[in-house]
Design an enzyme around this catalytic site. Structure first.
Site, short mmCIF file in Angstrom:
data_model
loop_
_atom_site.label_atom_id
_atom_site.label_comp_id
_atom_site.label_asym_id
_atom_site.label_seq_id
_atom_site.Cartn_x
_atom_site.Cartn_y
_atom_site.Cartn_z
N ARG A 1 29.63 18.01 50.45
CA ARG A 1 30.98 18.55 50.39
C ARG A 1 31.80 18.21 51.62
O ARG A 1 33.00 18.44 51.66
CB ARG A 1 30.92 20.08 50.28
CG ARG A 1 30.71 20.60 48.90
CD ARG A 1 31.24 22.02 48.83
NE ARG A 1 31.74 22.33 47.51
CZ ARG A 1 30.99 22.80 46.53
NH1 ARG A 1 29.72 23.02 46.70
NH2 ARG A 1 31.52 23.07 45.36
N ARG B 1 34.97 31.98 33.62
CA ARG B 1 33.57 31.63 33.92
C ARG B 1 32.69 32.87 34.06
O ARG B 1 33.06 33.87 34.66
CB ARG B 1 33.50 30.82 35.22
CG ARG B 1 32.05 30.55 35.62
CD ARG B 1 31.94 29.46 36.64
NE ARG B 1 32.60 29.79 37.89
CZ ARG B 1 32.89 28.89 38.82
NH1 ARG B 1 32.59 27.63 38.66
NH2 ARG B 1 33.49 29.27 39.92
N ARG C 1 31.42 35.31 39.63
CA ARG C 1 31.13 34.91 41.01
C ARG C 1 32.13 35.53 41.99
O ARG C 1 33.31 35.64 41.70
CB ARG C 1 31.14 33.39 41.12
CG ARG C 1 29.80 32.80 40.72
CD ARG C 1 29.87 31.33 40.50
NE ARG C 1 30.52 30.61 41.60
CZ ARG C 1 30.62 29.29 41.65
NH1 ARG C 1 30.11 28.55 40.69
NH2 ARG C 1 31.21 28.70 42.67
N LYS D 1 30.89 20.81 37.09
CA LYS D 1 29.69 20.24 37.72
C LYS D 1 28.43 21.00 37.32
O LYS D 1 27.44 20.42 36.87
CB LYS D 1 29.82 20.25 39.25
CG LYS D 1 31.02 19.50 39.79
CD LYS D 1 31.09 19.60 41.29
CE LYS D 1 31.41 21.00 41.80
NZ LYS D 1 32.77 21.46 41.49
N ARG E 1 39.67 27.58 47.95
CA ARG E 1 38.62 26.59 47.68
C ARG E 1 39.23 25.26 47.21
O ARG E 1 38.70 24.20 47.52
CB ARG E 1 37.63 27.14 46.65
CG ARG E 1 36.71 28.20 47.27
CD ARG E 1 35.80 28.83 46.25
NE ARG E 1 35.01 27.85 45.54
CZ ARG E 1 34.72 27.93 44.24
NH1 ARG E 1 35.17 28.94 43.53
NH2 ARG E 1 33.97 27.02 43.68
P1 ADP Z 1 31.93 23.80 38.79
O1 ADP Z 1 30.44 23.86 38.90
O2 ADP Z 1 32.46 22.40 38.90
O3 ADP Z 1 32.66 24.75 39.66
P2 ADP Z 1 31.47 25.05 36.21
O4 ADP Z 1 30.41 24.21 35.60
O5 ADP Z 1 31.08 26.36 36.78
O6 ADP Z 1 32.31 24.20 37.30
O7 ADP Z 1 32.60 25.25 35.08
C1 ADP Z 1 33.69 26.14 35.27
C2 ADP Z 1 33.98 26.92 34.00
O8 ADP Z 1 34.54 26.06 33.03
C3 ADP Z 1 32.76 27.53 33.35
O9 ADP Z 1 33.13 28.76 32.80
C4 ADP Z 1 32.36 26.53 32.28
O10 ADP Z 1 31.70 27.16 31.19
C5 ADP Z 1 33.70 25.98 31.87
N1 ADP Z 1 33.67 24.55 31.55
C6 ADP Z 1 32.93 23.59 32.17
N2 ADP Z 1 33.19 22.37 31.64
C7 ADP Z 1 34.12 22.57 30.67
C8 ADP Z 1 34.84 21.72 29.75
N3 ADP Z 1 34.63 20.39 29.74
N4 ADP Z 1 35.72 22.28 28.90
C9 ADP Z 1 35.95 23.61 28.93
N5 ADP Z 1 35.33 24.48 29.76
C10 ADP Z 1 34.43 23.97 30.63
#
Ligand code: ADP
Ligand code: ZN
Length: 218
Positions: A88, A126, A158, A15, A169
């Site tokens: 949420r 992440r 985080r 997201k 979560r």
């Molecule tokens: P959310 O906001 O839904 O919790 P994030 O945007 O923080 O998810 O993404 C979670 C992790 O996965 C981050 O490290 C991001 O860089 C990685 N990520 C996001 N989308 C993809 C994807 N389509 N393929 C691989 N890695 C992804």
């Protein structure tokens, strides 16, 4: 505001990543309560300390705290809005739905799905920046290790990324947020779209852009 876009999905679905990409490309107002809350949690104010406790345990921050901030922004906004990780809970969903329908805003509900088995890998790799940017050590590494491409600040892991917290979560997502998905799916005038979050970042981005482009044709 003609359109509202709501990004919902399990933790790690992408997201935040998608929201940042869309924000760079389109003229929209991004509403990311998670980013705001994590910033507040760093402060030693009463609210800051309170929020910190909820986040550290992987819990959903009380509706009133989140809603207050969201509606402050919403009441002033002129552009189309993109919500990342909101609503949420059902009370949040009802309140937002009422506000948007009253204003005759078209609701685009974008559900990014991701199977449990991929969630952990996403969250383990992440790396986040306080500006809202999100990186992944394998799938989306920053140009310079440990540093944000956009603002040069140091990246962090985080506090809600620990394994047991992530599990909680995911459970909370299934319990509190899955009903939100049902809620919007049942509404006739909501544009409900399901996106496969397991695809590469750029593919997911293209899939989401289709929704924005379709609205532009109206
Ligand atoms: P959310 O906001 O839904 O919790 P994030 O945007 O923080 O998810 O993404 C979670 C992790 O996965 C981050 O490290 C991001 O860089 C990685 N990520 C996001 N989308 C993809 C994807 N389509 N393929 C691989 N890695 C992804
Ligand atoms: Zn940054």
């Amino acid at each position: 505001m003609k359109n509202a876009y709501i990004l919902v999905g399990p933790p790690g679905a992408g997201k935040g990543t998608q929201a940042e990409l869309l924000d760079e490309e389109l003229d929209i107002k991004l509403i990311q309560p998670g980013v705001f809350l994590r910033k507040e949690a760093e402060k030693d104010t009463d609210v800051g300390v309170l929020i910190r406790k909820f986040l550290a345990h992987g819990l959903i921050v009380p509706n009133q705290i989140v809603d207050k901030k969201v509606f402050q922004v919403l009441k002033k906004v002129k552009k189309d809005v993109l919500f990342d990780g909101y609503p949420r809970t059902i009370p949040q969903a009802e309140k937002l739905y009422e506000f948007l329908t009253e204003k005759k805003v078209k609701i685009n509900f974008v559900m990014i799905s991701l199977q449990d088995s991929l969630i952990m890998e996403r969250i383990n790799g992440r790396r986040s920046c306080s500006c809202g940017e999100t990186f992944h050590i394998k799938y989306n590494p920053p140009k310079k290790k440990g540093v944000c491409d956009k603002c040069d600040k140091k990246l962090f892991i985080r506090s809600d990324s620990k394994k047991n917290i992530v599990k909680k979560r995911i459970e909370l997502y299934k319990k509190e947020t899955a009903p939100v998905i049902k809620f919007f799916k049942k509404k006739k005038r909501v544009n409900f779209v399901k996106i496969n979050g397991a695809k590469p970042i750029e593919k997911v981005h293209q899939d989401i852009l289709v929704i924005f482009n379709d609205n532009g044709k109206d």
